[in-house]
Structure formats: structure tokens, C-alpha cells
Write an enzyme that holds these catalytic residues in place. Structure first.
Site, PDB file in Angstrom:
ATOM      1  N   GLY A   1     -27.502  87.852 -11.436  1.00  0.00           N
ATOM      2  CA  GLY A   1     -26.870  88.348 -12.656  1.00  0.00           C
ATOM      3  C   GLY A   1     -27.671  89.524 -13.195  1.00  0.00           C
ATOM      4  O   GLY A   1     -27.721  90.602 -12.596  1.00  0.00           O
TER       5      GLY A   1
ATOM      6  N   SER B   1     -31.094  85.094  -9.775  1.00  0.00           N
ATOM      7  CA  SER B   1     -31.329  86.555  -9.683  1.00  0.00           C
ATOM      8  C   SER B   1     -30.072  87.403  -9.488  1.00  0.00           C
ATOM      9  O   SER B   1     -30.175  88.621  -9.459  1.00  0.00           O
ATOM     10  CB  SER B   1     -32.322  86.916  -8.562  1.00  0.00           C
ATOM     11  OG  SER B   1     -33.646  86.676  -8.954  1.00  0.00           O
TER      12      SER B   1
ATOM     13  N   ASN C   1     -37.032  83.494 -17.156  1.00  0.00           N
ATOM     14  CA  ASN C   1     -37.916  84.665 -17.015  1.00  0.00           C
ATOM     15  C   ASN C   1     -39.350  84.204 -17.233  1.00  0.00           C
ATOM     16  O   ASN C   1     -39.576  83.048 -17.615  1.00  0.00           O
ATOM     17  CB  ASN C   1     -37.504  85.792 -17.968  1.00  0.00           C
ATOM     18  CG  ASN C   1     -37.572  85.358 -19.415  1.00  0.00           C
ATOM     19  OD1 ASN C   1     -38.617  84.935 -19.900  1.00  0.00           O
ATOM     20  ND2 ASN C   1     -36.441  85.416 -20.119  1.00  0.00           N
TER      21      ASN C   1
ATOM     22  N   VAL D   1     -27.405  82.337 -17.527  1.00  0.00           N
ATOM     23  CA  VAL D   1     -27.462  80.882 -17.383  1.00  0.00           C
ATOM     24  C   VAL D   1     -28.602  80.290 -18.227  1.00  0.00           C
ATOM     25  O   VAL D   1     -28.494  79.160 -18.730  1.00  0.00           O
ATOM     26  CB  VAL D   1     -27.546  80.493 -15.883  1.00  0.00           C
ATOM     27  CG1 VAL D   1     -28.863  80.858 -15.256  1.00  0.00           C
ATOM     28  CG2 VAL D   1     -27.239  79.021 -15.685  1.00  0.00           C
ATOM     29  N   ASP D   2     -29.659  81.052 -18.413  1.00  0.00           N
ATOM     30  CA  ASP D   2     -30.796  80.623 -19.245  1.00  0.00           C
ATOM     31  C   ASP D   2     -30.315  80.352 -20.678  1.00  0.00           C
ATOM     32  O   ASP D   2     -30.590  79.281 -21.255  1.00  0.00           O
ATOM     33  CB  ASP D   2     -31.856  81.748 -19.209  1.00  0.00           C
ATOM     34  CG  ASP D   2     -33.209  81.316 -19.715  1.00  0.00           C
ATOM     35  OD1 ASP D   2     -33.399  80.122 -19.993  1.00  0.00           O
ATOM     36  OD2 ASP D   2     -34.095  82.196 -19.818  1.00  0.00           O
TER      37      ASP D   2
ATOM     38  N   ASP E   1     -19.524  75.914 -14.724  1.00  0.00           N
ATOM     39  CA  ASP E   1     -20.646  76.052 -15.647  1.00  0.00           C
ATOM     40  C   ASP E   1     -21.666  74.960 -15.312  1.00  0.00           C
ATOM     41  O   ASP E   1     -21.361  73.766 -15.393  1.00  0.00           O
ATOM     42  CB  ASP E   1     -20.089  75.860 -17.068  1.00  0.00           C
ATOM     43  CG  ASP E   1     -21.146  75.889 -18.139  1.00  0.00           C
ATOM     44  OD1 ASP E   1     -22.353  75.955 -17.813  1.00  0.00           O
ATOM     45  OD2 ASP E   1     -20.759  75.825 -19.321  1.00  0.00           O
ATOM     46  N   ILE E   2     -22.880  75.365 -14.964  1.00  0.00           N
ATOM     47  CA  ILE E   2     -23.896  74.408 -14.505  1.00  0.00           C
ATOM     48  C   ILE E   2     -24.290  73.420 -15.603  1.00  0.00           C
ATOM     49  O   ILE E   2     -24.741  72.314 -15.295  1.00  0.00           O
ATOM     50  CB  ILE E   2     -25.120  75.164 -13.934  1.00  0.00           C
ATOM     51  CG1 ILE E   2     -25.913  74.257 -12.985  1.00  0.00           C
ATOM     52  CG2 ILE E   2     -25.993  75.720 -15.035  1.00  0.00           C
ATOM     53  CD1 ILE E   2     -26.943  74.994 -12.148  1.00  0.00           C
TER      54      ILE E   2
HETATM   55  N1  AR6 Z   1     -23.503  78.250 -15.105  1.00  0.00           N
HETATM   56  C1  AR6 Z   1     -23.765  78.640 -13.843  1.00  0.00           C
HETATM   57  N2  AR6 Z   1     -24.067  79.924 -13.521  1.00  0.00           N
HETATM   58  C2  AR6 Z   1     -24.098  80.824 -14.534  1.00  0.00           C
HETATM   59  C3  AR6 Z   1     -23.841  80.489 -15.883  1.00  0.00           C
HETATM   60  C4  AR6 Z   1     -23.541  79.127 -16.165  1.00  0.00           C
HETATM   61  N3  AR6 Z   1     -23.296  78.682 -17.394  1.00  0.00           N
HETATM   62  N4  AR6 Z   1     -23.951  81.620 -16.625  1.00  0.00           N
HETATM   63  C5  AR6 Z   1     -24.251  82.623 -15.773  1.00  0.00           C
HETATM   64  N5  AR6 Z   1     -24.329  82.163 -14.505  1.00  0.00           N
HETATM   65  P1  AR6 Z   1     -28.425  85.335 -14.776  1.00  0.00           P
HETATM   66  P2  AR6 Z   1     -30.820  86.231 -13.308  1.00  0.00           P
HETATM   67  C6  AR6 Z   1     -24.617  82.856 -13.239  1.00  0.00           C
HETATM   68  O1  AR6 Z   1     -28.194  86.692 -15.348  1.00  0.00           O
HETATM   69  O2  AR6 Z   1     -30.032  87.261 -12.608  1.00  0.00           O
HETATM   70  C7  AR6 Z   1     -31.825  85.721 -18.384  1.00  0.00           C
HETATM   71  O3  AR6 Z   1     -31.826  86.512 -19.534  1.00  0.00           O
HETATM   72  C8  AR6 Z   1     -24.375  84.336 -13.162  1.00  0.00           C
HETATM   73  O4  AR6 Z   1     -22.994  84.611 -12.881  1.00  0.00           O
HETATM   74  O5  AR6 Z   1     -28.242  84.159 -15.650  1.00  0.00           O
HETATM   75  O6  AR6 Z   1     -31.752  85.354 -12.507  1.00  0.00           O
HETATM   76  C9  AR6 Z   1     -33.202  85.148 -18.082  1.00  0.00           C
HETATM   77  O7  AR6 Z   1     -33.901  84.816 -19.260  1.00  0.00           O
HETATM   78  C10 AR6 Z   1     -25.249  84.716 -11.985  1.00  0.00           C
HETATM   79  O8  AR6 Z   1     -24.560  84.530 -10.754  1.00  0.00           O
HETATM   80  O9  AR6 Z   1     -29.935  85.199 -14.171  1.00  0.00           O
HETATM   81  C11 AR6 Z   1     -33.857  86.268 -17.332  1.00  0.00           C
HETATM   82  O10 AR6 Z   1     -34.379  87.231 -18.228  1.00  0.00           O
HETATM   83  C12 AR6 Z   1     -26.399  83.695 -12.039  1.00  0.00           C
HETATM   84  O11 AR6 Z   1     -25.999  82.704 -12.991  1.00  0.00           O
HETATM   85  C13 AR6 Z   1     -32.723  86.869 -16.547  1.00  0.00           C
HETATM   86  O12 AR6 Z   1     -31.532  86.553 -17.275  1.00  0.00           O
HETATM   87  C14 AR6 Z   1     -27.717  84.284 -12.455  1.00  0.00           C
HETATM   88  O13 AR6 Z   1     -27.499  85.225 -13.491  1.00  0.00           O
HETATM   89  C15 AR6 Z   1     -32.616  86.264 -15.166  1.00  0.00           C
HETATM   90  O14 AR6 Z   1     -31.661  86.968 -14.432  1.00  0.00           O
END
Ligand code: AR6
Length: 186
Positions: A130, A128, A31, A40-41, A17-18
Site C-alpha cells: 500500500g 508493503s 511502521n 491496515v495499521d 477486511d483483516i
Molecule cells: N484489511 C486488510 N488489508 C488492508 C486493510 C484492511 N482493513 N486496509 C488496507 N489493506 P498499507 P504498507 C491493505 O498501506 O504498504 C501505515 O501508515 C492494502 O490494500 O496498510 O505496509 C503504516 O503505519 C495493502 O494491500 O501498509 C506504515 O506507515 C496492504 O494492506 C505504512 O502504512 C498494505 O498497505 C505501511 O505501508
């Protein structure tokens, strides 16, 4: 392989977890609204507290959010970091909309902004891959190319540690494989 040295910079892959990672900069996959979201946001805003959102709102007032491929900096609030850099990855749309270049820009612009803020260590999530559905292997290749190009072109950046924090097992495996193959600078 979990880490590799490129010139004076260590590039390392971690799983977890970052929000728990102690680095000068934690990167958020945000976003364009900068107002938070899932993935992650959501985790960064939850763990970092309301000061991050307050600064994001100010940036929105000044410049109307953040474009895809761009990056902005805020406090890290309660996170174990000095700053959060929020960058907006592309939504995967089949690959013919410049998605790779846009993702490359996220990494490059974030690294430049981190360097400008005197950061020595930075932790990236897999931007990107996720909710935005960018294929994981291509995203890893793009991210590692962007990082190696940055290191080669910016020997005075001051960035000593660049970490990829993989949340899911698949990304963790992909990144370790890529590092094992070697990050040859093309
Ligand atoms: N620590 C590290 N990585 C994580 C964590 C964490 N706690 N939680 C998820 N990931 P995503 P995107 C990973 O969906 O695809 C948001 O709603 C996850 O497994 O977080 O860039 C924003 O507001 C994946 O590999 O981001 C935007 O609307 C990576 O983080 C949208 O999602 C990215 O997944 C951005 O989508």
C-alpha cells in the site's frame, strides 16, 4: 485456486477486511514507530482499541520501536484474535535496497513469533503493497516463498492455517493466480 495444502498446513487466500477475520494471530503492517498510521495499521488500531497502542508504547520504551523486517507481539484488544503481530515492511525504493529480503524477513520472523506463541492460525495482510509501494506481484511471490520455506523448515510449528487477506481486487487476483500455479517448494 483459493487454497492449497503444504504438508499439514493450509495456505488460503481471502478477500476483505483483516480486522473481521477470526484467526489466532492478525498481522499488522506497521511502521518502525509502532504508534499507528494509515492503511491496515489504522484499521487494526481503530477496531482493536487502545490496549494495542498501550502495549506498542511499552515495547517502544523497552526496545525503541521495531526495525524493518522484525516483528513484535501485542494483545489483539477487541479484535477476534488472540494476538496482533506487528511487523514493519520495507518501503519500495527501486528494489536495490534489499527490499525483497526485508519483506521475506517480515513473513519469516512473524511466523516464528506466532509459532512461539502457540498460534494455530494466522492472517497476513499484503505487507508493503500500500503506502510503502512494493510492487504487488513481486510482494506476493516473496510472501508465498517465505511461507513455503517456513513450512518446509518448521514441520513442528503448529501453524495449521496461514491466510492471506487481500483488501484490493488486484492483490486478490495475483494471489489466486500464484496459488493456481502451485507453490512448489524449491
Ligand atoms: N484489511 C486488510 N488489508 C488492508 C486493510 C484492511 N482493513 N486496509 C488496507 N489493506 P498499507 P504498507 C491493505 O498501506 O504498504 C501505515 O501508515 C492494502 O490494500 O496498510 O505496509 C503504516 O503505519 C495493502 O494491500 O501498509 C506504515 O506507515 C496492504 O494492506 C505504512 O502504512 C498494505 O498497505 C505501511 O505501508
Amino acid at each position: 485456486m483459493e487454497e492449497i495444502k503444504l504438508q499439514t498446513t493450509t495456505v488460503k487466500v481471502l478477500q476483505g477486511d483483516i480486522t473481521k477475520v477470526a484467526a489466532d494471530v492478525i498481522v499488522n503492517a506497521a511502521n518502525t514507530s509502532l504508534l499507528g498510521g494509515g492503511g491496515v495499521d489504522g484499521a487494526i488500531h481503530r477496531a482493536g482499541g487502545k490496549r494495542i497502542l498501550e502495549e506498542c508504547r511499552k515495547i517502544r520504551e523497552q526496545q525503541g520501536g521495531c526495525q524493518v523486517g522484525e516483528a513484535v507481539v501485542t494483545t489483539a484488544g477487541n479484535l477476534p484474535a488472540s494476538f496482533v503481530i506487528h511487523t514493519v515492511g520495507p518501503v519500495w525504493n527501486g528494489g536495490t535496497n534489499g527490499e525483497e529480503q526485508k519483506l521475506m524477513n517480515c513473513y519469516a520472523n512473524t511466523l516464528h513469533l506466532a509459532s512461539k506463541n502457540q498460534a494455530r492460525s494466522i492472517a497476513f495482510p499484503n505487507i508493503s503493497t500500500g503506502i510503502y509501494r512494493f510492487p504487488k506481484a513481486l510482494a506476493a511471490k516473496t510472501a508465498l516463498e517465505a511461507v513455503s520455506t517456513f513450512i518446509r523448515c518448521n514441520p513442528e510449528s503448529g501453524l495449521e492455517q496461514i491466510w492471506f487477506v487481500c483488501f484490493d481486487e488486484e492483490n486478490y487476483r495475483i494471489y489466486r493466480e500464484r496459488l493456481r500455479e502451485g507453490l512448489e517448494i524449491e
